[in-house]
Design a protein around this motif. Structure first.
Motif, PDB file in Angstrom:
ATOM      1  N   ASN A  62      42.908 112.321 -27.499  1.00  0.00           N
ATOM      2  CA  ASN A  62      42.299 111.242 -28.300  1.00  0.00           C
ATOM      3  C   ASN A  62      43.360 110.423 -29.026  1.00  0.00           C
ATOM      4  O   ASN A  62      43.258 109.192 -29.127  1.00  0.00           O
ATOM      5  CB  ASN A  62      41.316 111.820 -29.319  1.00  0.00           C
ATOM      6  CG  ASN A  62      40.018 112.279 -28.671  1.00  0.00           C
ATOM      7  OD1 ASN A  62      39.718 111.871 -27.543  1.00  0.00           O
ATOM      8  ND2 ASN A  62      39.276 113.143 -29.343  1.00  0.00           N
ATOM      9  N   LEU A  67      41.989 106.686 -29.547  1.00  0.00           N
ATOM     10  CA  LEU A  67      40.619 106.947 -29.993  1.00  0.00           C
ATOM     11  C   LEU A  67      40.613 107.558 -31.396  1.00  0.00           C
ATOM     12  O   LEU A  67      39.572 107.612 -32.054  1.00  0.00           O
ATOM     13  CB  LEU A  67      39.903 107.903 -29.033  1.00  0.00           C
ATOM     14  CG  LEU A  67      39.713 107.395 -27.609  1.00  0.00           C
ATOM     15  CD1 LEU A  67      39.083 108.467 -26.732  1.00  0.00           C
ATOM     16  CD2 LEU A  67      38.851 106.146 -27.595  1.00  0.00           C
TER      17      LEU A  67
ATOM     18  N   ARG B 404      27.134 108.896 -28.613  1.00  0.00           N
ATOM     19  CA  ARG B 404      28.040 109.163 -27.496  1.00  0.00           C
ATOM     20  C   ARG B 404      28.336 107.878 -26.731  1.00  0.00           C
ATOM     21  O   ARG B 404      29.469 107.585 -26.379  1.00  0.00           O
ATOM     22  CB  ARG B 404      27.400 110.139 -26.512  1.00  0.00           C
ATOM     23  CG  ARG B 404      27.319 111.545 -26.992  1.00  0.00           C
ATOM     24  CD  ARG B 404      26.660 112.341 -25.896  1.00  0.00           C
ATOM     25  NE  ARG B 404      26.457 113.722 -26.305  1.00  0.00           N
ATOM     26  CZ  ARG B 404      26.035 114.663 -25.494  1.00  0.00           C
ATOM     27  NH1 ARG B 404      25.770 114.374 -24.238  1.00  0.00           N
ATOM     28  NH2 ARG B 404      25.876 115.886 -25.915  1.00  0.00           N
ATOM     29  N   GLU B 405      27.264 107.131 -26.483  1.00  0.00           N
ATOM     30  CA  GLU B 405      27.414 105.899 -25.709  1.00  0.00           C
ATOM     31  C   GLU B 405      28.351 104.930 -26.421  1.00  0.00           C
ATOM     32  O   GLU B 405      29.185 104.266 -25.779  1.00  0.00           O
ATOM     33  CB  GLU B 405      26.032 105.272 -25.526  1.00  0.00           C
ATOM     34  CG  GLU B 405      26.018 104.063 -24.648  1.00  0.00           C
ATOM     35  CD  GLU B 405      24.625 103.448 -24.573  1.00  0.00           C
ATOM     36  OE1 GLU B 405      23.650 104.219 -24.431  1.00  0.00           O
ATOM     37  OE2 GLU B 405      24.517 102.223 -24.679  1.00  0.00           O
ATOM     38  N   VAL B 408      31.792 105.982 -25.766  1.00  0.00           N
ATOM     39  CA  VAL B 408      32.248 105.587 -24.430  1.00  0.00           C
ATOM     40  C   VAL B 408      32.623 104.111 -24.406  1.00  0.00           C
ATOM     41  O   VAL B 408      33.666 103.720 -23.869  1.00  0.00           O
ATOM     42  CB  VAL B 408      31.150 105.879 -23.379  1.00  0.00           C
ATOM     43  CG1 VAL B 408      31.554 105.330 -22.017  1.00  0.00           C
ATOM     44  CG2 VAL B 408      30.889 107.363 -23.301  1.00  0.00           C
ATOM     45  N   ALA B 411      35.814 103.619 -25.946  1.00  0.00           N
ATOM     46  CA  ALA B 411      36.902 104.120 -25.096  1.00  0.00           C
ATOM     47  C   ALA B 411      37.260 103.122 -23.996  1.00  0.00           C
ATOM     48  O   ALA B 411      38.427 102.988 -23.631  1.00  0.00           O
ATOM     49  CB  ALA B 411      36.500 105.456 -24.483  1.00  0.00           C
ATOM     50  N   GLU B 501      34.385 106.467 -35.671  1.00  0.00           N
ATOM     51  CA  GLU B 501      35.621 106.583 -34.892  1.00  0.00           C
ATOM     52  C   GLU B 501      35.267 107.004 -33.463  1.00  0.00           C
ATOM     53  O   GLU B 501      34.413 107.883 -33.271  1.00  0.00           O
ATOM     54  CB  GLU B 501      36.518 107.656 -35.520  1.00  0.00           C
ATOM     55  CG  GLU B 501      37.319 107.171 -36.715  1.00  0.00           C
ATOM     56  CD  GLU B 501      38.409 106.171 -36.320  1.00  0.00           C
ATOM     57  OE1 GLU B 501      39.013 106.354 -35.256  1.00  0.00           O
ATOM     58  OE2 GLU B 501      38.611 105.215 -37.075  1.00  0.00           O
ATOM     59  N   PRO B 502      35.879 106.409 -32.467  1.00  0.00           N
ATOM     60  CA  PRO B 502      35.543 106.771 -31.085  1.00  0.00           C
ATOM     61  C   PRO B 502      35.681 108.271 -30.828  1.00  0.00           C
ATOM     62  O   PRO B 502      34.856 108.867 -30.148  1.00  0.00           O
ATOM     63  CB  PRO B 502      36.564 105.989 -30.257  1.00  0.00           C
ATOM     64  CG  PRO B 502      37.095 104.924 -31.140  1.00  0.00           C
ATOM     65  CD  PRO B 502      36.897 105.355 -32.547  1.00  0.00           C
ATOM     66  N   SER B 503      36.731 108.870 -31.407  1.00  0.00           N
ATOM     67  CA  SER B 503      36.930 110.304 -31.151  1.00  0.00           C
ATOM     68  C   SER B 503      35.783 111.117 -31.749  1.00  0.00           C
ATOM     69  O   SER B 503      35.346 112.102 -31.161  1.00  0.00           O
ATOM     70  CB  SER B 503      38.258 110.758 -31.752  1.00  0.00           C
ATOM     71  OG  SER B 503      38.272 110.509 -33.143  1.00  0.00           O
ATOM     72  N   GLU B 504      35.277 110.665 -32.903  1.00  0.00           N
ATOM     73  CA  GLU B 504      34.134 111.368 -33.519  1.00  0.00           C
ATOM     74  C   GLU B 504      32.897 111.207 -32.659  1.00  0.00           C
ATOM     75  O   GLU B 504      32.140 112.159 -32.443  1.00  0.00           O
ATOM     76  CB  GLU B 504      33.855 110.808 -34.916  1.00  0.00           C
ATOM     77  CG  GLU B 504      34.848 111.260 -35.965  1.00  0.00           C
ATOM     78  CD  GLU B 504      34.604 110.574 -37.294  1.00  0.00           C
ATOM     79  OE1 GLU B 504      33.459 110.119 -37.524  1.00  0.00           O
ATOM     80  OE2 GLU B 504      35.543 110.476 -38.083  1.00  0.00           O
ATOM     81  N   LEU B 506      32.773 110.666 -29.500  1.00  0.00           N
ATOM     82  CA  LEU B 506      32.926 111.423 -28.262  1.00  0.00           C
ATOM     83  C   LEU B 506      32.917 112.923 -28.497  1.00  0.00           C
ATOM     84  O   LEU B 506      32.631 113.694 -27.594  1.00  0.00           O
ATOM     85  CB  LEU B 506      34.239 111.023 -27.562  1.00  0.00           C
ATOM     86  CG  LEU B 506      34.236 109.614 -26.969  1.00  0.00           C
ATOM     87  CD1 LEU B 506      35.653 109.167 -26.659  1.00  0.00           C
ATOM     88  CD2 LEU B 506      33.378 109.568 -25.715  1.00  0.00           C
ATOM     89  N   MET B 509      30.166 115.355 -27.430  1.00  0.00           N
ATOM     90  CA  MET B 509      29.994 115.907 -26.077  1.00  0.00           C
ATOM     91  C   MET B 509      31.136 116.839 -25.683  1.00  0.00           C
ATOM     92  O   MET B 509      31.088 117.447 -24.631  1.00  0.00           O
ATOM     93  CB  MET B 509      29.933 114.754 -25.072  1.00  0.00           C
ATOM     94  CG  MET B 509      31.199 113.943 -25.039  1.00  0.00           C
ATOM     95  SD  MET B 509      30.953 112.408 -24.187  1.00  0.00           S
ATOM     96  CE  MET B 509      32.445 111.534 -24.618  1.00  0.00           C
ATOM     97  N   VAL B 510      32.180 116.890 -26.486  1.00  0.00           N
ATOM     98  CA  VAL B 510      33.335 117.688 -26.063  1.00  0.00           C
ATOM     99  C   VAL B 510      33.182 119.138 -26.460  1.00  0.00           C
ATOM    100  O   VAL B 510      32.706 119.408 -27.532  1.00  0.00           O
ATOM    101  CB  VAL B 510      34.631 117.112 -26.666  1.00  0.00           C
ATOM    102  CG1 VAL B 510      35.819 118.010 -26.327  1.00  0.00           C
ATOM    103  CG2 VAL B 510      34.860 115.726 -26.131  1.00  0.00           C
TER     104      VAL B 510
END
Lengths: 237, 510
Positions: A62, A67, B404-405, B408, B411, B501-504, B506, B509-510
């Motif tokens: 990330n 990200l 989640r979307e 993505v 990302a 935040e994108p990482s949050e 995402l 689903m991780v």
């Protein structure tokens, strides 16, 4: 169709490091997940990062992908320092330089296969016709007959191929793959790894794979292991 | 960029259409209520102020003895508080009655579009007639209220002008008396007409009037006295009197068979009281020649010359009403102002002249309509706000479910601004569709209400064709209101979505 007509990321000097991190640290509260990682990766390499669940592999990915910008230390991707970049610049960096492949594919269920592949075109000034570009990529990953299908009807392997095609849509220099074979059977995982290898061989797209799957790791030029927040080299070239 | 957003949002709206449709019902109902209530308020206000109580009509009257009089000062400061401080401030002359001088001063005011004096008859009168016109077995006998206006204040039209005038919408028609009739004081012509015993002794177009004096068998030939009536009286007749008694309705634009109708009027005669003094009633014939809003609301209006002459006669004979208008002054002055905004300034000037004005019913009615409209609008705005909160809630839910979307999308290159724009655009589409639907429903509802009003509600005075008015600005306002409410409702969830935040996003689903 020849692969070199599709992956149009320019081939550049292999000696310049594409990724450089120095003393990369990242904490969640009091827990330090990345504890001062020094790492570099050359253009055209395939690197696998292995490690147990929760070892910080995804966090590392990330950070490299822009990200997650809340880290300490230096991270430079393709000559660009990632810290303190404005959001719009960071978004265009992700769009132009990075392609992401996720374990769960992350295809949008309400869009068909072609629309999923062309999704990046919604947010960038894409020069050519997004549909024809998406069709080319779909052919390249061997699924031209599924253009109008929705993700729900695809197998796991097919979904991952579509996800890879989407990741390649903008012609990235670097693919960041998070457990790309985690949801695939061994045969399909092998096909996917072969696809990565082809992409790398023919177009020189650099690929960083975080995985705990040895099949995926086998395709790598280098394998590292994430342990206690630090990276250790497992095998050399 | 917007086109690409739009394609994405439309695809997304299709996916969530059921949920969005449910949450937009509130906005549709709110905009429906807002538009309908607003249109009702405007329509009713326009109807009342335009037809029932014309907003621009001010009736200036002499001040009562107890009001606004300063016996020791013939002049009143016209410039308010500052005027008292300025030694050269202009002063307005005060008047206790309405004379020609007052009429001229007021006519020259910049606020005034039209002004004409009125003179009430200072004597009683009784109408007798209508037997043939109303197909009755007897003659109607009723009190008649009469006033007079200058003959040249009434708009006369030739046959050709009248024909063109009839082609115009009723609100734009100007002709009040049409050829061959005229609103004219025949006093001079009448003096040269012969004596008579019956109508046949008189020239064509005149009649024989024999006053009700004991032992009198000869009279004098006269032209019938032209009289006009008000649209208000016609409405009362058509809306109440005619249906209640089975009398024929009168066509308000042409007067139909009633145009040219003559009736006998006994001046100085009252159905309520006996004659006083030595005077005797005077008999004349009145002829209906037209309709004008300058006419007395409940009575008839004739050329003022007649009123002046008869007032002198009845004053001398002692049959004048106490408090009647002297022949050299006017009972009121009707003023039509140019602009609604200038009314208060004009009324202040009237007061500064020591005169007064009749309380404006338009003002009272307008205030009542405004209050009712304000309450209804308040309710509809609350409805829209509640609907907006509902939309915000829906968007928050959508944001949570699409976390989640969003990750993505971030990302693959979407910025915070892109994500916020997607949700705001979705809100805009939702607001626009809801606004269009709400406005359309309001138009359909008002058409239905008007249809019910026309077909199911019995006639009543001033029954309107519609009680709604949809000026263009109202449609724009309602539509904008809908879009703004939905955009504001979508904005906060959109900000929340873009802040992730994108990482949050995402990490789910991780």
């Amino acid at each position: 169709m020849a692969m070199n007509m599709l992956w149009f990321a320019p081939m550049e000097e292999m000696s310049e490091p594409l990724i450089v991190t120095e003393n990369l640290r990242k904490s969640y509260g009091d827990t330090e997940v990345l504890r001062g990682i020094d790492f570099s990766m050359k253009e055209g390499e395939i690197v696998a990062v292995m490690g147990r669940s929760g070892s910080g592999k995804t966090t590392f990915l990330n950070v490299l992908g822009g990200l997650d910008c809340r880290f300490k230390g230096k991270v430079m991707i393709d000559g660009l320092l990632l810290r303190d970049l404005p959001d719009v610049r960071l978004a265009s960096f992700r769009s132009e330089t990075i392609g992401f492949v996720f374990q769960n594919f992350q295809l949008l269920p309400h869009l068909n296969v072609l629309e999923n592949i062309a999704l990046p075109a919604f947010f960038t000034d894409f020069g050519q016709d997004p549909t024809s570009r998406a069709l080319e990529l779909l052919e390249a990953v061997g699924l031209p007959e599924f253009a109008d299908s929705h993700p729900a009807v695809l197998s796991a392997g097919q979904k991952q191929r579509v996800a890879i095609a989407r990741a390649l849509f903008n012609g990235p220099k670097l693919l960041l793959c998070d457990e790309p074979t985690g949801n695939l059977d061994s045969a399909t995982a092998g096909d996917t790894v072969s696809l990565f290898r082809r992409i790398n061989d023919e177009e020189g797209v650099s690929i960083l794979i975080v995985t705990h799957d040895t099949i995926a790791a086998r395709a790598a030029d280098r394998v590292l292991e994430m342990k206690d927040g630090l990276l250790e080299e497992v095998t050399g070239d | 960029m917007t086109r690409r957003y739009l394609a994405f949002v439309l695809a997304d709206t299709r996916r969530n259409w059921k949920r969005l449709a449910v949450s937009s019902i509130g906005v549709i109902i709110g905009i429906w209520a807002f538009t309908l209530f607003f249109a009702f308020g405007i329509g009713l206000d326009r109807f009342l102020e335009g037809q029932v109580f014309p907003w621009d009509k001010i009736v200036v009257v002499p001040a009562r003895a107890s009001m606004d009089t300063c016996p020791d000062d013939d002049y009143l400061d016209d410039s308010g508080t500052f005027g008292t401080l300025l030694p050269f401030a202009p002063k307005t002359r005060k008047f206790s009655v309405i004379t020609d001088e007052v009429v001229n001063i007021i006519k020259q005011r910049p606020e005034v579009r039209e002004a004409y004096p009125k003179m009430k008859a200072s004597f009683p009168a009784t109408l007798v007639g209508g037997r043939h016109a109303l197909s009755l077995p007897y003659e109607l006998k009723t009190v008649l209220f009469i006033d007079g206006i200058p003959a040249d204040e009434v708009v006369h039209c030739s046959s050709e002008e009248a024909r063109q005038d009839m082609a115009l919408p009723s609100s734009k028609r100007r002709c009040e008396v049409k050829a061959p009739y005229s609103f004219k004081d025949f006093g001079k012509e009448d003096s040269s007409l012969p004596s008579c015993r019956t109508d046949t002794d008189c020239p064509k177009g005149t009649f024989c009037a024999i006053n009700a004096r004991p032992g009198t068998s000869t009279g004098h030939c006269y032209h019938p006295i032209p009289a006009i009536i008000s649209p208000y009286l016609l409405e009362i007749w058509n809306g109440s009197v005619a249906p209640a008694h089975g009398y024929p309705r009168i066509d308000p634009s042409s007067l139909g068979n009633f145009l040219g109708l003559t009736v006998r009027v006994y001046l100085g005669s009252s159905v309520f009281s006996t004659m006083k003094g030595s005077g005797h009633p005077i008999m004349r014939r009145f002829q209906l020649v037209g309709v004008s809003d300058k006419a007395l609301d409940l009575g008839v209006t004739i050329p003022m010359g007649y009123i002046k002459r008869w007032s002198r006669i009845f004053k001398d004979s002692g049959n004048a009403r106490p408090g009647g208008t002297p022949a050299h002054t006017y009972s009121s002055l009707v003023v039509r102002v140019k602009d609604k905004r200038s009314i208060s300034q004009f009324l202040a000037f009237i007061k500064s002249m020591g005169l007064s004005y009749e309380e404006s019913k338009a003002e009272t009615a307008g205030l009542a309509v405004t209050i009712i409209t304000a309450i209804l609008l308040f309710i509809s705005i609350v409805m829209i706000l509640i609907a907006a909160i509902n939309i915000a809630h829906t968007f928050y839910t959508i944001v949570a479910q699409r976390r989640r979307e969003i990750g993505v999308l971030r990302a693959i290159g979407a910025s915070r601004r892109d994500i916020a724009a997607l949700f705001v655009l979705e809100g805009t589409i939702l607001g626009a569709l809801s606004g269009l639907l709400g406005i359309t429903l309001a138009l359909l509802t008002s058409t239905g209400v008007d249809w019910i009003l026309a077909s199911a509600v019995p006639d009543f005075p001033f029954k309107p064709d519609t009680v709604f008015s949809y000026p263009g600005w109202l449609v724009v306002l309602a539509f904008s209101f809908s879009v703004i409410a939905a955009v504001i409702a979508a904005y906060l969830p959109a900000r929340a979505a873009s802040a992730v935040e994108p990482s949050e996003a995402l990490s789910v689903m991780v």
